[in-house]
Design a protein around this motif. Sequence first.
Motif, PDB file in Angstrom:
ATOM      1  N   PHE A 225       0.821  -1.218   0.000  1.00 23.86           N
ATOM      2  CA  PHE A 225       0.000   0.000   0.000  1.00 23.86           C
ATOM      3  C   PHE A 225       0.852   1.264   0.000  1.00 23.86           C
ATOM      4  CE2 PHE A 225      -4.533  -0.944   1.734  1.00 23.86           C
ATOM      5  CZ  PHE A 225      -4.653  -2.010   0.893  1.00 23.86           C
TER       6      PHE A 225
ATOM      7  N   GLU B 107      -2.400  -6.869  -5.728  1.00 26.30           N
ATOM      8  CA  GLU B 107      -3.370  -5.996  -5.043  1.00 26.30           C
ATOM      9  C   GLU B 107      -4.762  -6.211  -5.657  1.00 26.30           C
ATOM     10  OE1 GLU B 107      -4.103  -4.253  -2.532  1.00 26.30           O
ATOM     11  OE2 GLU B 107      -5.895  -3.320  -3.360  1.00 26.30           O
TER      12      GLU B 107
ATOM     13  N   ASP C  24      -3.861 -14.011   1.422  1.00 22.21           N
ATOM     14  CA  ASP C  24      -3.659 -12.596   1.175  1.00 22.21           C
ATOM     15  C   ASP C  24      -3.159 -11.958   2.459  1.00 22.21           C
ATOM     16  OD1 ASP C  24      -4.821 -13.226  -1.194  1.00 22.21           O
ATOM     17  OD2 ASP C  24      -6.657 -12.065  -0.897  1.00 22.21           O
ATOM     18  N   VAL C  25      -2.170 -11.113   2.337  1.00 16.81           N
ATOM     19  CA  VAL C  25      -1.625 -10.449   3.508  1.00 16.81           C
ATOM     20  C   VAL C  25      -2.009  -8.973   3.459  1.00 16.81           C
ATOM     21  CG1 VAL C  25       0.467  -9.902   4.798  1.00 16.81           C
ATOM     22  CG2 VAL C  25       0.280 -12.087   3.612  1.00 16.81           C
ATOM     23  N   GLU C  26      -2.722  -8.549   4.453  1.00 17.41           N
ATOM     24  CA  GLU C  26      -3.263  -7.190   4.486  1.00 17.41           C
ATOM     25  C   GLU C  26      -2.209  -6.138   4.194  1.00 17.41           C
ATOM     26  OE1 GLU C  26      -4.107  -8.376   8.476  1.00 17.41           O
ATOM     27  OE2 GLU C  26      -3.404  -6.461   9.262  1.00 17.41           O
ATOM     28  N   MET C  27      -2.552  -5.165   3.375  1.00 17.82           N
ATOM     29  CA  MET C  27      -1.746  -3.990   3.061  1.00 17.82           C
ATOM     30  C   MET C  27      -0.468  -4.304   2.277  1.00 17.82           C
ATOM     31  SD  MET C  27      -3.351  -1.702   5.180  1.00 17.82           S
ATOM     32  CE  MET C  27      -2.221  -0.375   5.546  1.00 17.82           C
TER      33      MET C  27
ATOM     34  N   TYR D  69      -5.119   0.757   9.432  1.00 20.77           N
ATOM     35  CA  TYR D  69      -5.694  -0.250   8.539  1.00 20.77           C
ATOM     36  C   TYR D  69      -5.072  -1.630   8.724  1.00 20.77           C
ATOM     37  CZ  TYR D  69      -7.811   3.779   6.370  1.00 20.77           C
ATOM     38  OH  TYR D  69      -8.537   4.918   6.154  1.00 20.77           O
ATOM     39  N   TYR D  70      -3.987  -1.694   9.478  1.00 21.93           N
ATOM     40  CA  TYR D  70      -3.437  -2.994   9.858  1.00 21.93           C
ATOM     41  C   TYR D  70      -4.237  -3.553  11.032  1.00 21.93           C
ATOM     42  CZ  TYR D  70       1.040  -3.176   7.275  1.00 21.93           C
ATOM     43  OH  TYR D  70       2.011  -3.290   6.321  1.00 21.93           O
TER      44      TYR D  70
END
Lengths: 584, 433, 129, 269
Positions: free
Chosen positions: A154, A193, A356-359, A557-558
């Motif tokens: 991100f 993404e 999927d790994v956030e951010m 957001y994490y």
Amino acid sequence: MAGTIVIKNGYVFDPLNEIKGEIMDIFVQDGKVVTGLSAAELKTGTFIDAFGKTVMPGGVDSHSHVAGSKVNAGRVMRPEDHYKATIQKTSLLHSGSGYTVPSVYKQGYDYAAMGYTTVFEAAIPPLEARHTHEEMRATPILDMGGYLELGNNFFVMRYLREGDIWRAAAYVSWMMKTHKTYGVKCVNPAGVENWGWGKNVSSLDEANIHFEITPREIIKGLSEINECLGMPMPLHLHANNLGHPGCYTIAKESLKIPDVIKPRQNMEVEWAEIKMNPAKNRSVYLAHLMFNSFAGTTWADLESGVKELAGYINNKDHVVIDSGCVPFGEATTMTGDGPAIHDIYTLTGNKWSNKDVEMECGSGVLPFTYLKSNPVHSVQWAMGLECLLLINDPWKTIMTTDSPNGGPFTKYPEVMTWLMSEAYRKQTLSECHKWANDRSEIGGVRRELSLYDLAILTRANPARTIGMAHRKGSLGVGADGDITIYNINPQQLDPNNYEALLRTFRKVEYTIKGGEIVVAKGEVVSIPEKRTYYSEVHVEDEKEKEMLADVKEWFRYYTLGFANYQTPKKYLANPTPIQVNGKR
Amino acid sequence: MVFKNIVCPACGAACDDIQVELGDGTIETKNACKIGNVKFKEIVSSHRLRQPLINKGGRLIPVPWDEALEKATYILTSAKRPLLFLGSEISCEAHEAGLHIGEYLGAVVDSNTSIYHGPTVMGVQEAGKVGATEGQKKNRCDLIVYWGTNPLESIPRQMSRYEVFPRGYWTKRGRFDRIIITLDPRKTLTTEASDFHVQLTPNSDYELISALLTLLHGKIPHPSVEEITGVPISAMEELLYMMKNCNFGFISIGLGLSSSIGKHRNAEIVMNFVKEINKFTKFALGVIHAHCNVAGFNQVASYMYGYPFGLDFTRGYPRFNPGEFTTVDMLREKDVDAALVVCSDLISNLPADCATYLAEIPLICLDIVPCPTTVISDIVLPGVIDAMECDGTFYRQDDVPVYFEPFTGSPFEFTKSNEDTLRQLFAKIRKTK
Amino acid sequence: MEVLLITGSTIEEGRLAKGGDKFKAEYTKECAACWIATVDFVTLCSPEKVKVTSKNGKHSVVVYAKCTDSVRPGNVFMPKAIWTNVVVDPDTLSTGSPLYKGAPVKIEPTEERVLSAEDIVLKVYVRGQ
Amino acid sequence: MTEVILIPKRNVDIKLEADIINPDSFAGKSAEEIGNLPIWQGPRTYPLCEFFEVKVNGGSSEAETIIRIKGDASRVKRIGEGMSAGKIEIEGSAGMHLGTGMKGGEIFVSGDTDSWPAMEMIGGLLHIKGNAGDHVGCAYRGKWHGMKGGRIVIEGSARHQVGGGMDGGEIFVEGNVEGFCGIRQTGGLIIVKGRALRGVGAEMTAGTIVIGGKIERFSPGFEYMGIEEGLTLGGVELKGKFKKFIGDYAISTRAKGVLYVAVDTNTEL
């Protein structure tokens, strides 16, 4: 004395020092190569008579998947990969299991038994860096490090979109320190993404959803940042559209992007004595070329596009590649390219894991079997070898199987033998589906690599490419005393006797690490200390501060707090930072 | 003293935003839930186990540390086939130490997963798991399915931190941007908080998901499925419609799915469903862990030896076969003859036949407070509380590793952590055997 | 009456268990309980306590009966704790995990005493010692 | 022809692992040599003669070896694992993994067997007079391919996951089966005379299953094709009418698994 050894009268292959099989003695003291030893030191040190044998620097694998959440996802989901591939505990060794995704002890021993002493994990999701380091710490013998996935991050995407390359660079440098990682990895930029929404990107100029950034912009941005910072290695690129018929075009276009960027390596290290100029001279390191080289438009008219890409690479000097060879048999595909694995799922219907790994990024895992009877798999086998045989300058290539994607690293002996023996290639070709011959150039390739070439592909060049040549990949004075001795007499080498070659590559005579014998006749005999390398990259304090203020703001957001985000040093075995872009 | 960003060792959410105020014999927390809060209170509780104990004639009597370790060593080294049960409220570092002991002894090493979410992991082994970290749900998810789980009671902050209420990047309105569907044979706090509740018949999860997949593949399921599941096919179609038309769907599965009849096949089929629905829209799946570091043992055991739970080392290399090398089965079959239970009240969680046999064999227990298991133990070693009194690693239920640092030290002179205790025990075992 | 037993967490059970209070009366009150659908509860004549017996009749446990509309008739709920485990079937169908959800059991009204967690261990599991 | 007789000496506490009780490893050995073969109890090995009295009759021909276990072997695992020829007769019950991975020869059990008999069988015959546990002829955990050939006959009942991942071969069950009989089957034949609980043919894509008794919960992804009569499958003549279904469409739109269900006992299907 520990770490002191003399290897007498071996045929030495040390490409970084342009030594091409001369009979020489190699001396190691306290773990480092030295010019000679005193009589007293010779007396207490270990002595190896290597007469009639081949001596090379310890093997360096610059692209393997050996640690971290996706590798372990592969282990968890594949008991059937494990139950018949086991090793027994001994008074020295731990037990273990696993064929394509072995447990950590087993993989450490297996690598060492093939003469490898240094292995880099090619994809670390930042949020999972602690996990990756835990596994690297637990892997015995091998010196390790890993590349941080940043191609769909991100912050990177945002800063690049805003054209704020320096803030992006400050972020990259901070991330390297925070997660104790070594290089920058870029996997399917902008596409992963989109996979957050179940989609992908299909061309270099297709902007992704929301961030509205294109793969081209990310590749350009990250490779610029990489060189601005003077990272030890070039950007490790996993190009878009991987594994699809026709994907070679996007790979070629991607390689053109960093052409204009000047490689710059700014690291403070002590260099071993090396005859060649070992400094970084490439601006892009393309991962697993084979998987990016499919020509044709569908699976029905699929053919090898390696020739095209090799032609481009032969004419350019800014590219280095690793091959991603396919040695047939069981494999476990695993990559940060989540949508690519989803596509293999829709083709095969196999077990499929995704994360999927956030951010930050994503990943996918899927068991796969490459069959000689399968037309596509046969072409892939041929293509993997083409990657290493059609590119003329061995200093542009590195031998891998993208383990365990093309096949497990334990199949390296097969790959080495195919490269060295046309007869062995012909033999395999005769067992394959005819597409291997019809849809690639491999049948017409006469080239047989020499032991010197092989030393480039498996030691000197991986070390040089990733900026580890200051201590790995050579036997120059000051280099780590990591040495492989094969029971091959170069004077009597007969490439037609490929069975003999296979045997010797499978079971090295000796693996020596830091001057200690680790493996003798294929058996692990000691477990010395190991190191973990990472880049401690510096930027101006002000820039870092400003960047961090923004990062902290976005941390909401994490799901993990900023304070608990970093990877502490305790997760690293003998953490060995490399100072990059100046010292504090 | 006030400490911030402390990690909570109570459940699989591994909340890392706890604020702790430690006074002289007092502790106050902020951000912790009802369950987490009492866990922190343990550190100053009056019932805490504070010394090693040994069972003499039915009474637990204090003994010196060294004597307790010696006796534990004797039990483990003289057993033909010991069982090591490593609970989930200890760090991965302690798990590693325990696994090393198990490998050395040729023992069986197992953990909470075996008893609870084992079938879920076995489902992963059959189908693979299409998952995501918690933040993907927080930022993107607009449809949540709770299948056989009641997180409001087992993981109280799950909904507020990760899944339902948080305002994420693309879910700025929090709860209002999400549809919540819960499948449960029972009405619960979670079903009440949901938009839809499908009250299926117990033990019919497999058939329901199989029917959903059949519909997804464009076929009409056999009509008998309505009676089996208690759900009309029209309702299944509606459910599927909602799922196919979301932007990012997520299924959180609990024991209700994988512990009912069908077991790992229930987990497998839901994982297959998630794989297939990804051909239509983005979907992922995750597991709800009511215990803290359940995921950690799976991860550590897998990378060390290749299998996530129920590891048998009797033949010098790791083997895995639930039903053969798992705690409940081995106790039921009387196939072990001594046990070490670390930070798990095992006896409370076993069926009667297994509990009775566990009470018969020599038992060493490491725990922080008295519990039914300590009552029948031959040796009780006092435990250090991870994330409060020592540092280490937990894996969150989404397999994200969390490093925790303590806000105080071990209360004991003889050990720094449970990892330390296990390493000390290992050292003694190596001297003996 | 034959019913399907569902076990699961309750927040109070979690609070008491994680708080190390398994020997408290409060814990027994919360966890030694069987939640019965109203119709079934009435059929059993609204008992104060019920005896729950495992499928094979080998084990039984006495718990407080509670009336609820949260389960369907024919199903009962018990909080996950030592009492419920007395009657959970130890068969794991070769998975390692016993049948915590949907195991058939028998329930009947009883006047017998509800045992504490400690007494379950000492009187049920350590018989004769 | 050699006959090796094993007589259990005493009750077994911790279960034994005796993959060496196998014609392949007994062939051509004397009673003493056989008695010294190692079997596992926990992490230690003991000579076979610790637990069994060993008698050898007949010559030392390696071609044919018959092993008779006279007594209960229900706590002895892995008997006949990987055997390629010869015969094992167990006059009693057998423990887990009986005949796992067997390639040929015959095993006959007069009692029951625990779970995993003939896991991933390749060839030969396993005949069980009594009942069998879970995973008869099944694939190992996580593997989608189980039994490839050979024949399993169970005169009693079997439990869950009979023939999981079966690619080929035949399984006959006279009695009943529980859940997931023929799960993920891709070939071969399973005939069950009795009833089945649920999940019959679940996730199968090819192969054939016949259920003679009632199926309590039918797998939803099967499509009705019509009624057939006078079936002969695997050399067995099946009396009566059968409803034919194809599936499992839950797992694939291209599934071709065939499921025959007796009409008489399943009128409502």
